[in-house]
Design a protein around this motif. Structure first.
Motif, PDB file in Angstrom:
ATOM      1  N   GLY A 188      28.515  39.418  46.015  1.00 20.37           N
ATOM      2  CA  GLY A 188      28.770  39.850  44.400  1.00 20.37           C
ATOM      3  C   GLY A 188      27.490  39.923  43.763  1.00 20.37           C
ATOM      4  N   ALA A 189      27.346  40.700  42.827  1.00 23.06           N
ATOM      5  CA  ALA A 189      26.178  41.024  41.761  1.00 23.06           C
ATOM      6  C   ALA A 189      26.482  40.073  40.494  1.00 23.06           C
ATOM      7  CB  ALA A 189      26.034  42.649  41.683  1.00 23.06           C
ATOM      8  N   VAL A 190      26.238  38.989  40.609  1.00 21.61           N
ATOM      9  CA  VAL A 190      26.228  38.090  39.391  1.00 21.61           C
ATOM     10  C   VAL A 190      25.119  37.078  39.246  1.00 21.61           C
ATOM     11  CG1 VAL A 190      28.650  38.048  39.025  1.00 21.61           C
ATOM     12  CG2 VAL A 190      27.937  36.751  40.720  1.00 21.61           C
ATOM     13  N   ARG A 209      28.526  38.272  34.024  1.00 15.54           N
ATOM     14  CA  ARG A 209      28.832  37.327  35.090  1.00 15.54           C
ATOM     15  C   ARG A 209      30.450  37.565  35.460  1.00 15.54           C
ATOM     16  NH1 ARG A 209      23.723  36.151  35.867  1.00 15.54           N
ATOM     17  NH2 ARG A 209      22.741  35.048  34.126  1.00 15.54           N
ATOM     18  N   ILE A 210      30.768  39.046  35.250  1.00  8.30           N
ATOM     19  CA  ILE A 210      31.994  39.177  35.467  1.00  8.30           C
ATOM     20  C   ILE A 210      32.598  39.184  37.166  1.00  8.30           C
ATOM     21  CG2 ILE A 210      33.830  41.173  35.648  1.00  8.30           C
ATOM     22  CD1 ILE A 210      31.859  42.401  33.251  1.00  8.30           C
ATOM     23  N   MET A 211      33.579  38.190  37.438  1.00  4.92           N
ATOM     24  CA  MET A 211      33.721  37.862  38.727  1.00  4.92           C
ATOM     25  C   MET A 211      35.259  37.511  38.867  1.00  4.92           C
ATOM     26  SD  MET A 211      31.656  34.384  39.666  1.00  4.92           S
ATOM     27  CE  MET A 211      30.455  34.623  38.371  1.00  4.92           C
ATOM     28  N   THR A 212      35.936  37.878  40.024  1.00  5.45           N
ATOM     29  CA  THR A 212      37.026  37.489  40.471  1.00  5.45           C
ATOM     30  C   THR A 212      37.031  36.747  42.039  1.00  5.45           C
ATOM     31  OG1 THR A 212      37.570  39.548  41.446  1.00  5.45           O
ATOM     32  CG2 THR A 212      38.367  39.091  39.251  1.00  5.45           C
ATOM     33  N   ASP A 213      38.027  35.861  41.965  1.00  7.65           N
ATOM     34  CA  ASP A 213      37.975  35.257  43.500  1.00  7.65           C
ATOM     35  C   ASP A 213      37.993  36.230  44.388  1.00  7.65           C
ATOM     36  OD1 ASP A 213      38.663  33.725  45.535  1.00  7.65           O
ATOM     37  OD2 ASP A 213      40.777  32.871  44.736  1.00  7.65           O
ATOM     38  N   THR A 250      33.850  52.651  34.782  1.00  8.50           N
ATOM     39  CA  THR A 250      34.341  53.885  34.166  1.00  8.50           C
ATOM     40  C   THR A 250      35.892  53.906  33.969  1.00  8.50           C
ATOM     41  OG1 THR A 250      32.630  55.095  35.296  1.00  8.50           O
ATOM     42  CG2 THR A 250      34.374  56.422  34.544  1.00  8.50           C
ATOM     43  N   ARG A 251      36.702  53.283  34.914  1.00  9.78           N
ATOM     44  CA  ARG A 251      38.047  53.280  34.668  1.00  9.78           C
ATOM     45  C   ARG A 251      38.416  52.367  33.309  1.00  9.78           C
ATOM     46  NH1 ARG A 251      40.954  50.540  39.985  1.00  9.78           N
ATOM     47  NH2 ARG A 251      40.114  52.356  41.513  1.00  9.78           N
ATOM     48  N   TYR A 252      37.455  51.579  32.923  1.00  5.30           N
ATOM     49  CA  TYR A 252      37.991  50.803  31.784  1.00  5.30           C
ATOM     50  C   TYR A 252      37.084  51.265  30.530  1.00  5.30           C
ATOM     51  CZ  TYR A 252      40.067  48.292  35.334  1.00  5.30           C
ATOM     52  OH  TYR A 252      40.936  48.108  36.385  1.00  5.30           O
ATOM     53  N   THR A 267      44.236  42.698  43.635  1.00  4.74           N
ATOM     54  CA  THR A 267      45.267  42.496  42.951  1.00  4.74           C
ATOM     55  C   THR A 267      45.499  42.519  41.568  1.00  4.74           C
ATOM     56  OG1 THR A 267      45.398  40.204  43.411  1.00  4.74           O
ATOM     57  CG2 THR A 267      46.539  41.111  44.993  1.00  4.74           C
ATOM     58  N   ASN A 268      44.675  43.519  40.995  1.00  5.48           N
ATOM     59  CA  ASN A 268      44.650  43.905  39.701  1.00  5.48           C
ATOM     60  C   ASN A 268      43.807  42.727  39.053  1.00  5.48           C
ATOM     61  OD1 ASN A 268      45.093  45.770  38.018  1.00  5.48           O
ATOM     62  ND2 ASN A 268      46.885  44.744  37.067  1.00  5.48           N
ATOM     63  N   HIS A 269      43.341  41.800  39.339  1.00 11.89           N
ATOM     64  CA  HIS A 269      42.716  40.620  38.760  1.00 11.89           C
ATOM     65  C   HIS A 269      41.388  41.324  37.918  1.00 11.89           C
ATOM     66  CE1 HIS A 269      44.533  37.342  41.351  1.00 11.89           C
ATOM     67  NE2 HIS A 269      45.554  38.023  40.650  1.00 11.89           N
TER      68      HIS A 269
HETATM   69  C1  LIG Z   1      34.228  43.571  40.223  1.00 13.23           C
HETATM   70  C2  LIG Z   1      35.334  42.811  40.480  1.00 13.23           C
HETATM   71  C3  LIG Z   1      35.133  41.833  39.424  1.00 13.23           C
HETATM   72  C4  LIG Z   1      36.639  43.527  40.305  1.00 13.23           C
HETATM   73  O1  LIG Z   1      37.878  42.375  40.785  1.00 13.23           O
HETATM   74  P1  LIG Z   1      39.101  42.944  41.624  1.00 13.23           P
HETATM   75  O2  LIG Z   1      39.715  41.538  41.644  1.00 13.23           O
HETATM   76  O3  LIG Z   1      38.466  43.448  42.953  1.00 13.23           O
HETATM   77  O4  LIG Z   1      39.526  43.959  40.730  1.00 13.23           O
HETATM   78  P2  LIG Z   1      41.141  44.863  40.888  1.00 13.23           P
HETATM   79  O5  LIG Z   1      41.956  44.388  41.905  1.00 13.23           O
HETATM   80  O6  LIG Z   1      41.471  44.806  39.441  1.00 13.23           O
HETATM   81  O7  LIG Z   1      40.514  46.213  41.025  1.00 13.23           O
HETATM   82  C5  LIG Z   1      40.107  46.486  42.413  1.00 13.23           C
HETATM   83  C6  LIG Z   1      39.658  48.047  42.288  1.00 13.23           C
HETATM   84  O8  LIG Z   1      38.399  48.262  41.799  1.00 13.23           O
HETATM   85  C7  LIG Z   1      37.858  48.590  43.003  1.00 13.23           C
HETATM   86  N1  LIG Z   1      36.214  47.975  42.847  1.00 13.23           N
HETATM   87  C8  LIG Z   1      36.503  46.553  42.902  1.00 13.23           C
HETATM   88  N2  LIG Z   1      35.062  46.365  43.150  1.00 13.23           N
HETATM   89  C9  LIG Z   1      34.391  47.406  43.509  1.00 13.23           C
HETATM   90  C10 LIG Z   1      33.213  47.865  43.935  1.00 13.23           C
HETATM   91  N3  LIG Z   1      32.223  46.999  44.086  1.00 13.23           N
HETATM   92  N4  LIG Z   1      32.914  48.958  44.016  1.00 13.23           N
HETATM   93  C11 LIG Z   1      33.798  50.101  43.992  1.00 13.23           C
HETATM   94  N5  LIG Z   1      34.883  49.808  43.589  1.00 13.23           N
HETATM   95  C12 LIG Z   1      35.427  48.310  43.347  1.00 13.23           C
HETATM   96  C13 LIG Z   1      38.526  48.356  44.029  1.00 13.23           C
HETATM   97  O9  LIG Z   1      38.335  49.575  45.230  1.00 13.23           O
HETATM   98  C14 LIG Z   1      39.988  48.584  43.718  1.00 13.23           C
HETATM   99  O10 LIG Z   1      40.339  49.940  43.467  1.00 13.23           O
HETATM  100  P3  LIG Z   1      41.943  50.445  43.773  1.00 13.23           P
HETATM  101  O11 LIG Z   1      42.635  49.987  42.653  1.00 13.23           O
HETATM  102  O12 LIG Z   1      41.658  52.030  43.779  1.00 13.23           O
HETATM  103  O13 LIG Z   1      42.300  49.949  45.204  1.00 13.23           O
HETATM  104  C15 LIG Z   1      35.286  41.977  41.987  1.00 13.23           C
HETATM  105  O14 LIG Z   1      35.112  42.598  42.718  1.00 13.23           O
HETATM  106  C16 LIG Z   1      34.169  40.873  42.017  1.00 13.23           C
HETATM  107  O15 LIG Z   1      34.016  39.677  41.254  1.00 13.23           O
HETATM  108  N6  LIG Z   1      32.915  41.504  42.551  1.00 13.23           N
HETATM  109  C17 LIG Z   1      31.757  40.628  42.773  1.00 13.23           C
HETATM  110  C18 LIG Z   1      30.900  39.886  41.531  1.00 13.23           C
HETATM  111  C19 LIG Z   1      30.301  41.209  40.937  1.00 13.23           C
HETATM  112  O16 LIG Z   1      29.669  42.103  41.551  1.00 13.23           O
HETATM  113  N7  LIG Z   1      30.441  41.516  39.564  1.00 13.23           N
HETATM  114  C20 LIG Z   1      30.158  42.722  38.757  1.00 13.23           C
HETATM  115  C21 LIG Z   1      29.041  42.123  37.852  1.00 13.23           C
HETATM  116  S1  LIG Z   1      28.250  43.594  37.033  1.00 13.23           S
END
Ligand SMILES: CC(C)(COP(=O)(O)OP(=O)(O)OC[C@H]1O[C@@H](n2cnc3c(N)ncnc32)[C@H](O)[C@@H]1OP(=O)(O)O)[C@@H](O)C(=O)NCCC(=O)NCCS
Length: 328
Positions: free
Chosen positions: A187-189, A250-254, A297-299, A260-262
């Motif tokens: 993850g990129a945090v 520091r946006i991050m999910t488990d 971009t989705r958001y 699962t939309n988190h």
């Molecule tokens: C980015 C992050 C917060 C998304 O959380 P998530 O729990 O996967 O999110 P969601 O379930 O709501 O969304 C998943 C969707 O986003 C897309 N997505 C998630 N991370 C992605 C990534 N790195 N690249 C491209 N698409 C990504 C998934 O493909 C999925 O798409 P789909 O719905 O078409 O299948 C999570 O992947 C994360 O914590 N990443 C590591 C930390 C990080 O890099 N944070 C960003 C700091 S700038």
């Protein structure tokens, strides 16, 4: 602060959602398998419109990419929770449309609706609806299951956000564990894989002063069963000319529960937190080559700047530092 109100339509490439109009009685009649001339469909639509007028939210009609009305996602106010219902016309791709519509509605709800639990009830044999609900992030809460007139119902509840100006010790531990796991999963945090708990703790604890002086808030996404699902920070810019802006950090999910939309729910919570601080414009940055630009971009974010080679992930692995922004 601008007086921003919740949008009344939600549109993506695949579907759009809007409040009901009288014409939607046709769709309701179809979903109920009764003639549109019957009283009931028109009554239902009138009830939905009254709910919108009274509460500022209510049932959404779902249209597919071709403009066909294919179902609804209902939201109804109860004294201490909001009930969500979902129904789409049967046919190929119906469950997929339902899942997309529900994902959008729960994100919108977390961002804009009163801060009440959002619940759906599902018959135990209705596997399809349960799957749709779980893919939008809702979690089965067995304590809420109940029986009405001999019918068994299972209740699923949406994770909730906590917008806080301090980090309680138990939350700190869960955040630290998640942050280390996210680093190790690539993850990129702010760190590279293998960063130690001490290194991460120093950065996490560094937020305490910014939380205490009110310039930053912590937004945590929690399961109704109590576990931490994700978190991030809203850091207001310092300086009189930029005080209406904030950076999301520091946006991050488990990592064990991705997809699962988190991420969507967390973004909704961060936007809610930023608006509550009076912020009108948000920025964030990410490392190039991670695909995260598409996610943001989705958001509603647009790339506004790129620093070629600005992030050194490892010797010989320089990535662009990319900056995105959106207004709230
Ligand atoms: C980015 C992050 C917060 C998304 O959380 P998530 O729990 O996967 O999110 P969601 O379930 O709501 O969304 C998943 C969707 O986003 C897309 N997505 C998630 N991370 C992605 C990534 N790195 N690249 C491209 N698409 C990504 C998934 O493909 C999925 O798409 P789909 O719905 O078409 O299948 C999570 O992947 C994360 O914590 N990443 C590591 C930390 C990080 O890099 N944070 C960003 C700091 S700038």
């Amino acid at each position: 602060m601008g007086s921003v109100t919740a949008p009344q339509t939600i549109t993506t490439d695949a579907i759009s959602l809007h409040p009901p109009v009288d014409d939607d009685a046709q769709l309701v009649a179809e979903l109920m398998d009764v003639p549109v001339s019957a009283d009931r469909p028109a009554q239902i639509v009138r009830g939905w419109r009254e709910h919108w007028d009274e509460h500022g939210y209510g049932a959404w009609i779902v249209q597919d990419a071709d403009g066909r009305r294919v179902g609804f996602v209902g939201l109804r106010s109860h004294p201490d929770f909001i009930r969500v219902t979902i129904r789409v016309v049967e046919g190929e791709g119906g469950d997929d449309l339902a899942a997309q519509a529900l994902r959008l509605v729960v994100g919108h709800s977390l961002e804009w609706l009163p801060d009440l639990p959002l619940r759906i009830r599902v018959a135990p044999e209705d596997i399809a609806t349960r799957f749709v609900a779980e893919s939008a992030g809702l979690v089965h809460v067995p304590d809420l299951d109940h029986v009405v007139d001999g019918d068994e119902w299972q209740v699923l509840e949406l994770p909730y956000v906590r917008i806080a100006d301090r980090i309680p010790p138990r939350a700190r531990e869960a955040m630290l564990t998640m942050w280390v796991e996210v680093n190790d999963a690539g993850g990129a945090v702010g760190f590279v894989p293998g960063a130690s708990e001490e290194q991460v703790a120093a950065v996490l604890d560094g937020y305490a002063a910014k939380l205490a002086d009110g310039s930053t808030v912590c937004v945590a996404l929690n399961s109704p069963l109590g576990e931490l699902l994700g978190f991030g920070f809203v850091a207001r810019a310092t300086g009189a000319t930029v005080a209406h802006t904030a950076n999301l950090e520091r946006i991050m999910t488990d990592p064990a529960r991705r997809g699962t939309n988190h991420g969507a729910l967390l973004m909704a919570g961060l936007h809610r937190g930023a608006r509550e601080m009076g912020v009108e414009l948000v920025t964030l940055d990410y490392r190039g080559g991670t695909g995260l630009g598409e996610f943001y971009t989705r958001y509603g974010y647009t790339e506004v700047g790129r620093i070629p080679g600005g992030v050194r992930v490892a010797p010989g692995d320089d990535r662009d530092g990319v900056i995105m922004a959106r207004s709230l």
